[in-house]
Design a protein around this motif. Structure first.
Motif, PDB file in Angstrom:
ATOM      1  N   ILE A 129       0.873  -1.173   0.000  1.00 20.56           N
ATOM      2  CA  ILE A 129       0.000   0.000   0.000  1.00 20.56           C
ATOM      3  C   ILE A 129       0.910   1.223   0.000  1.00 20.56           C
ATOM      4  O   ILE A 129       1.775   1.371   0.858  1.00 20.56           O
ATOM      5  CB  ILE A 129      -0.939   0.001   1.223  1.00 20.56           C
ATOM      6  CG1 ILE A 129      -1.822  -1.249   1.186  1.00 20.56           C
ATOM      7  CG2 ILE A 129      -1.777   1.265   1.238  1.00 20.56           C
ATOM      8  CD1 ILE A 129      -2.664  -1.453   2.413  1.00 20.56           C
ATOM      9  N   ILE A 130       0.674   2.071  -0.976  1.00 21.60           N
ATOM     10  CA  ILE A 130       1.519   3.256  -1.153  1.00 21.60           C
ATOM     11  C   ILE A 130       0.885   4.427  -0.425  1.00 21.60           C
ATOM     12  O   ILE A 130      -0.338   4.569  -0.369  1.00 21.60           O
ATOM     13  CB  ILE A 130       1.697   3.540  -2.656  1.00 21.60           C
ATOM     14  CG1 ILE A 130       2.383   2.326  -3.297  1.00 21.60           C
ATOM     15  CG2 ILE A 130       2.496   4.795  -2.894  1.00 21.60           C
ATOM     16  CD1 ILE A 130       2.532   2.395  -4.763  1.00 21.60           C
ATOM     17  N   PHE A 139      -3.603   5.371 -12.977  1.00 25.79           N
ATOM     18  CA  PHE A 139      -3.554   3.911 -12.904  1.00 25.79           C
ATOM     19  C   PHE A 139      -3.983   3.351 -11.554  1.00 25.79           C
ATOM     20  O   PHE A 139      -3.805   2.163 -11.305  1.00 25.79           O
ATOM     21  CB  PHE A 139      -2.133   3.426 -13.215  1.00 25.79           C
ATOM     22  CG  PHE A 139      -1.648   3.862 -14.559  1.00 25.79           C
ATOM     23  CD1 PHE A 139      -2.201   3.332 -15.710  1.00 25.79           C
ATOM     24  CD2 PHE A 139      -0.646   4.809 -14.681  1.00 25.79           C
ATOM     25  CE1 PHE A 139      -1.759   3.729 -16.951  1.00 25.79           C
ATOM     26  CE2 PHE A 139      -0.199   5.211 -15.919  1.00 25.79           C
ATOM     27  CZ  PHE A 139      -0.760   4.673 -17.063  1.00 25.79           C
ATOM     28  N   THR A 140      -4.546   4.159 -10.681  1.00 28.41           N
ATOM     29  CA  THR A 140      -4.898   3.725  -9.326  1.00 28.41           C
ATOM     30  C   THR A 140      -5.837   2.531  -9.351  1.00 28.41           C
ATOM     31  O   THR A 140      -5.601   1.535  -8.667  1.00 28.41           O
ATOM     32  CB  THR A 140      -5.539   4.895  -8.536  1.00 28.41           C
ATOM     33  OG1 THR A 140      -4.640   5.996  -8.562  1.00 28.41           O
ATOM     34  CG2 THR A 140      -5.828   4.491  -7.119  1.00 28.41           C
ATOM     35  N   GLY A 141      -6.877   2.599 -10.130  1.00 27.96           N
ATOM     36  CA  GLY A 141      -7.850   1.504 -10.189  1.00 27.96           C
ATOM     37  C   GLY A 141      -7.277   0.246 -10.807  1.00 27.96           C
ATOM     38  O   GLY A 141      -7.561  -0.865 -10.364  1.00 27.96           O
ATOM     39  N   LEU A 142      -6.454   0.419 -11.829  1.00 20.61           N
ATOM     40  CA  LEU A 142      -5.856  -0.723 -12.517  1.00 20.61           C
ATOM     41  C   LEU A 142      -4.840  -1.446 -11.630  1.00 20.61           C
ATOM     42  O   LEU A 142      -4.836  -2.679 -11.563  1.00 20.61           O
ATOM     43  CB  LEU A 142      -5.181  -0.260 -13.812  1.00 20.61           C
ATOM     44  CG  LEU A 142      -4.553  -1.334 -14.674  1.00 20.61           C
ATOM     45  CD1 LEU A 142      -5.632  -2.286 -15.189  1.00 20.61           C
ATOM     46  CD2 LEU A 142      -3.803  -0.712 -15.824  1.00 20.61           C
ATOM     47  N   LEU A 143      -4.013  -0.687 -10.932  1.00 25.94           N
ATOM     48  CA  LEU A 143      -2.993  -1.294 -10.087  1.00 25.94           C
ATOM     49  C   LEU A 143      -3.572  -1.981  -8.861  1.00 25.94           C
ATOM     50  O   LEU A 143      -2.996  -2.946  -8.357  1.00 25.94           O
ATOM     51  CB  LEU A 143      -1.961  -0.246  -9.655  1.00 25.94           C
ATOM     52  CG  LEU A 143      -1.060   0.281 -10.760  1.00 25.94           C
ATOM     53  CD1 LEU A 143      -0.187   1.405 -10.241  1.00 25.94           C
ATOM     54  CD2 LEU A 143      -0.198  -0.828 -11.333  1.00 25.94           C
ATOM     55  N   SER A 144      -4.693  -1.477  -8.350  1.00 27.22           N
ATOM     56  CA  SER A 144      -5.266  -2.070  -7.147  1.00 27.22           C
ATOM     57  C   SER A 144      -6.337  -3.109  -7.446  1.00 27.22           C
ATOM     58  O   SER A 144      -6.826  -3.759  -6.521  1.00 27.22           O
ATOM     59  CB  SER A 144      -5.853  -0.981  -6.251  1.00 27.22           C
ATOM     60  OG  SER A 144      -6.949  -0.363  -6.889  1.00 27.22           O
ATOM     61  N   PHE A 145      -6.707  -3.303  -8.713  1.00 26.13           N
ATOM     62  CA  PHE A 145      -7.731  -4.289  -9.044  1.00 26.13           C
ATOM     63  C   PHE A 145      -7.218  -5.687  -8.761  1.00 26.13           C
ATOM     64  O   PHE A 145      -6.090  -5.990  -9.106  1.00 26.13           O
ATOM     65  CB  PHE A 145      -8.117  -4.169 -10.526  1.00 26.13           C
ATOM     66  CG  PHE A 145      -9.169  -5.133 -10.953  1.00 26.13           C
ATOM     67  CD1 PHE A 145     -10.492  -4.880 -10.654  1.00 26.13           C
ATOM     68  CD2 PHE A 145      -8.838  -6.298 -11.615  1.00 26.13           C
ATOM     69  CE1 PHE A 145     -11.479  -5.770 -11.040  1.00 26.13           C
ATOM     70  CE2 PHE A 145      -9.810  -7.191 -12.001  1.00 26.13           C
ATOM     71  CZ  PHE A 145     -11.134  -6.932 -11.708  1.00 26.13           C
ATOM     72  N   VAL A 149      -8.616  -1.804  -2.457  1.00 26.33           N
ATOM     73  CA  VAL A 149      -7.904  -0.947  -1.504  1.00 26.33           C
ATOM     74  C   VAL A 149      -7.295   0.215  -2.286  1.00 26.33           C
ATOM     75  O   VAL A 149      -6.649   0.018  -3.312  1.00 26.33           O
ATOM     76  CB  VAL A 149      -6.799  -1.738  -0.771  1.00 26.33           C
ATOM     77  CG1 VAL A 149      -6.034  -0.849   0.190  1.00 26.33           C
ATOM     78  CG2 VAL A 149      -7.382  -2.939  -0.052  1.00 26.33           C
ATOM     79  N   ALA A 150      -7.509   1.421  -1.782  1.00 22.83           N
ATOM     80  CA  ALA A 150      -6.992   2.617  -2.467  1.00 22.83           C
ATOM     81  C   ALA A 150      -5.469   2.668  -2.364  1.00 22.83           C
ATOM     82  O   ALA A 150      -4.884   2.325  -1.337  1.00 22.83           O
ATOM     83  CB  ALA A 150      -7.601   3.865  -1.852  1.00 22.83           C
ATOM     84  N   ASN A 151      -4.824   3.112  -3.441  1.00 24.19           N
ATOM     85  CA  ASN A 151      -3.362   3.258  -3.518  1.00 24.19           C
ATOM     86  C   ASN A 151      -2.622   1.962  -3.188  1.00 24.19           C
ATOM     87  O   ASN A 151      -1.573   1.978  -2.551  1.00 24.19           O
ATOM     88  CB  ASN A 151      -2.863   4.390  -2.625  1.00 24.19           C
ATOM     89  CG  ASN A 151      -2.813   5.698  -3.368  1.00 24.19           C
ATOM     90  OD1 ASN A 151      -3.284   5.793  -4.499  1.00 24.19           O
ATOM     91  ND2 ASN A 151      -2.247   6.711  -2.743  1.00 24.19           N
ATOM     92  N   ALA A 152      -3.151   0.853  -3.626  1.00 25.40           N
ATOM     93  CA  ALA A 152      -2.514  -0.437  -3.367  1.00 25.40           C
ATOM     94  C   ALA A 152      -2.038  -1.045  -4.682  1.00 25.40           C
ATOM     95  O   ALA A 152      -2.542  -0.719  -5.758  1.00 25.40           O
ATOM     96  CB  ALA A 152      -3.497  -1.385  -2.692  1.00 25.40           C
TER      97      ALA A 152
END
Length: 178
Positions: A129-130, A139-145, A149-152
């Motif tokens: 988690i950043i 890319f927030t949604g793509l990276l955490s999908f 979790v937000a910013n993950a």
């Protein structure tokens, strides 16, 4: 943190291990030890047939025609023995290549399958988690999908980035050394 290291290690192994198996481990060497006796036997047949040709050429015959016929028969035996030897060596090389190729792709498939299983079983867990101060937009949604979790960074995104990064580095090092 262990998921972070596990996926990175699996990606590194998936990048390096298949080439190591193909270039250095050579499982096919075990096959050649089994086939060596057959090749030696066929080589002995070729040597015997060649000796027979020399014996026929040096022997005294009742006529030139008989000598020519006997020489032709002996040379035919040499040609047949050489063809058998060539065929056996070709089959041995084919088997070596097949075994090495199967081990190469088998190791790639096995490591990729393990990575997929680890990614699937832990798909809901974030790898890291950043901090909110660092923006990953857009890319927030793509990276955490699919963690939600937000910013993950999710397991599939981490596995993809590790595989891509290690392949690029390995390709650069491999081309640089060649």
């Amino acid at each position: 943190m262990t998921l972070f290291a596990l996926i990175a290690l699996l990606s590194l192994l998936n990048t390096i291990l298949p080439d190591f198996i193909r270039n250095y481990l050579k499982v096919s060497r075990l096959w050649s030890a089994r086939n060596a006796s057959e090749v030696r036997h066929l080589q002995a047949e070729v040597d015997d047939a060649r000796e027979q040709v020399e014996v026929v050429r040096n022997a005294e015959h009742s006529g030139e025609y008989a000598k020519t016929i006997k020489i032709m028969r002996a040379e035919r035996k040499v040609a047949e023995a050489e063809a058998k030897l060539k065929s056996a060596r070709g089959m041995e090389n084919l088997m070596r290549m097949g075994i090495d190729t199967a081990m190469f792709y088998g190791s790639k498939v096995l490591l990729a399958l393990i990575t997929i299983i680890v990614s699937f079983r832990n798909r809901g867990s974030p790898v890291m988690i950043i901090d909110e101060g660092i923006s990953l937009a857009p890319f927030t949604g793509l990276l955490s999908f699919p963690t939600g979790v937000a910013n993950a960074i999710s397991v599939p995104a981490w596995a993809f980035s590790c595989n891509l990064t290690f392949r690029l580095i390995y390709g650069f090092v491999k081309n640089r050394g060649a």
